[in-house]
Every structure is written in C-alpha cells, then in structure tokens.
Motif scaffolding. Sequence first.
Motif, short mmCIF file in Angstrom:
data_model
loop_
_atom_site.label_atom_id
_atom_site.label_comp_id
_atom_site.label_asym_id
_atom_site.label_seq_id
_atom_site.Cartn_x
_atom_site.Cartn_y
_atom_site.Cartn_z
N ILE A 138 29.46 38.60 35.63
CA ILE A 138 30.45 38.45 36.70
C ILE A 138 30.94 39.86 37.01
N ASN A 139 30.54 40.38 38.15
CA ASN A 139 30.70 41.80 38.45
C ASN A 139 31.68 42.03 39.59
N ASN A 140 32.78 42.75 39.28
CA ASN A 140 33.76 43.16 40.29
C ASN A 140 34.23 41.99 41.15
N CYS A 141 34.66 40.93 40.49
CA CYS A 141 35.20 39.77 41.18
C CYS A 141 36.72 39.74 41.05
N LEU A 142 37.39 39.10 41.99
CA LEU A 142 38.85 39.07 42.02
C LEU A 142 39.35 37.68 42.34
N LEU A 143 40.14 37.13 41.44
CA LEU A 143 40.87 35.87 41.65
C LEU A 143 42.29 36.07 41.11
N SER A 144 43.26 36.37 41.86
CA SER A 144 43.32 36.56 43.29
C SER A 144 44.46 37.53 43.55
N GLU A 145 44.76 37.87 44.79
CA GLU A 145 45.91 38.70 45.09
C GLU A 145 47.16 37.83 45.27
N HIS A 146 48.31 38.37 44.88
CA HIS A 146 49.56 37.61 45.00
C HIS A 146 49.90 37.42 46.48
N GLN A 147 50.62 36.33 46.75
CA GLN A 147 50.99 35.97 48.11
C GLN A 147 52.50 35.75 48.21
N ALA A 148 53.04 36.00 49.38
CA ALA A 148 54.48 35.85 49.58
C ALA A 148 54.93 34.40 49.38
#
Length: 232
Positions: free
Chosen positions: A31-41
């Motif tokens: 699993i390469n350079n994956c993102l879960l997740s960015e914070h949301q307002a």
Amino acid sequence: MNSYQNQTFSMIKDLRADRVVADIQLEECVINNCLLSEHQANGSRSVVRNVKISNSQFVGCQLGPARVEDVEITKCRANDLVIAWGTIFSRVKLTGNIFPLKINTIVEFSAGAQTQNLYDRSREEFYRSTDWALDLSEARLMSFDSTGIPGRLFRLDPETQGIVPRSKLDSGWEDRIPASNPWLPWIYNMLSTTDEDVVLAAPLAKPKAQREKYLAGLQELKSLGFVGGTGA
C-alpha cells in the motif's frame, strides 16, 4: 469479500473524507502513498470496515480521521512510524509482528480549534458505545503509543502489556518509580492529556535487549502497584 494478492495499491487518496473501504482482503500487498483521509470542517470521516490485511507493507501512508471497524491486521510492516491522526477504532485486531504505531487525538496540527473539538466530541461519543476498540494481545509491536482510547476498550496480554490508571498516581508517585524505568515517558504523556489511563505494550518485535528492558520495566510497575487491569 474481494481478495487481492501480490498487488500494489498506489496514490489512493480520500481528500474529502467520504470514501468507504469495505469487504476486502489483502495478502502480500504493498500500500504505497495512500491517504485516508484529510480532516473536514463538518467532522466527516473515511470508513474502513470488514477488512483483513496480512503479510503486507505500508509505504508513506497516512491515516487521518477515519473510522476503522472490524479489521484484522496480521504480520504487516511499514517504512516508518505509522501515525493515526484522530482515527477511531472498533473491533480491530493486530496479530504477529506489526509496524510501530502511534494513535493521536489530534486530527492535524493545522486544524482549527472548532474542527478539532468536533472530532473530539465524535470520538468520545463513539467510544461510549463501542464494546472494544483494539486487541493487542497477540501482537508483537515495534512500538505502541496511544491517546484518546479508554484503557477498558483494549484487549491485552497480561504478561507483556498493561494499563496504568491515572487514579494510581497519587501524591508522591514519582518518588516510588525509579528514574530508570523506561515507561516513565508514557506516564508523563498521559498526565499531559485528559486521558484516565495509559496502555503500555512491550515492543516485542524489537531486539532482545530492548524488549527485555521494557518487559522488566513493566514488571517493576506491576510490583509497585501501578498497573491495573488488561481492558475489555
């Protein structure tokens, strides 16, 4: 459940925190350079549910304010410390040799106070209704550190892991624990938060001299009466 073996998953990113990853099994994958997740307002979270990952490697991945539930991770490694930023866990089991893991309540250092408070409230509400969060009892961790998860929601090995409740740190406790005890930084960190306890998990995946130092330190804390139960 969909199964994948010997595959590489690269650059999967959930920037809006609305992705659901569910019903998959990964074996010997990268699993390469994956993102879960960015914070949301609005406090939304990615969801990882009913997932099994074994004998796989994480490279440059980030785990933000997601909700992870009914997940099994077995004998997985990473190229660096894995930090879970504001992630919440329910019925997640780690087994075998596991990468170094740090669980933070902070969703991201740049998040505003209002956004952070929103995630804090949802985390507290979530853990009030969760039967157990993390099972470390069969894990051989490189290192482990967590904030924000009540100790009662852990499943632990009583021989190599334990919980130090804040309630046991009465007046003069510092004079009773030798300064050489390797777990003191974990205790001081807990006291700098609002957590009521701290989970100590010996780094069994580290070389013998290091793991024995922490095991001896844990036994010392037990003999002095600072270690409580072993969670759920």
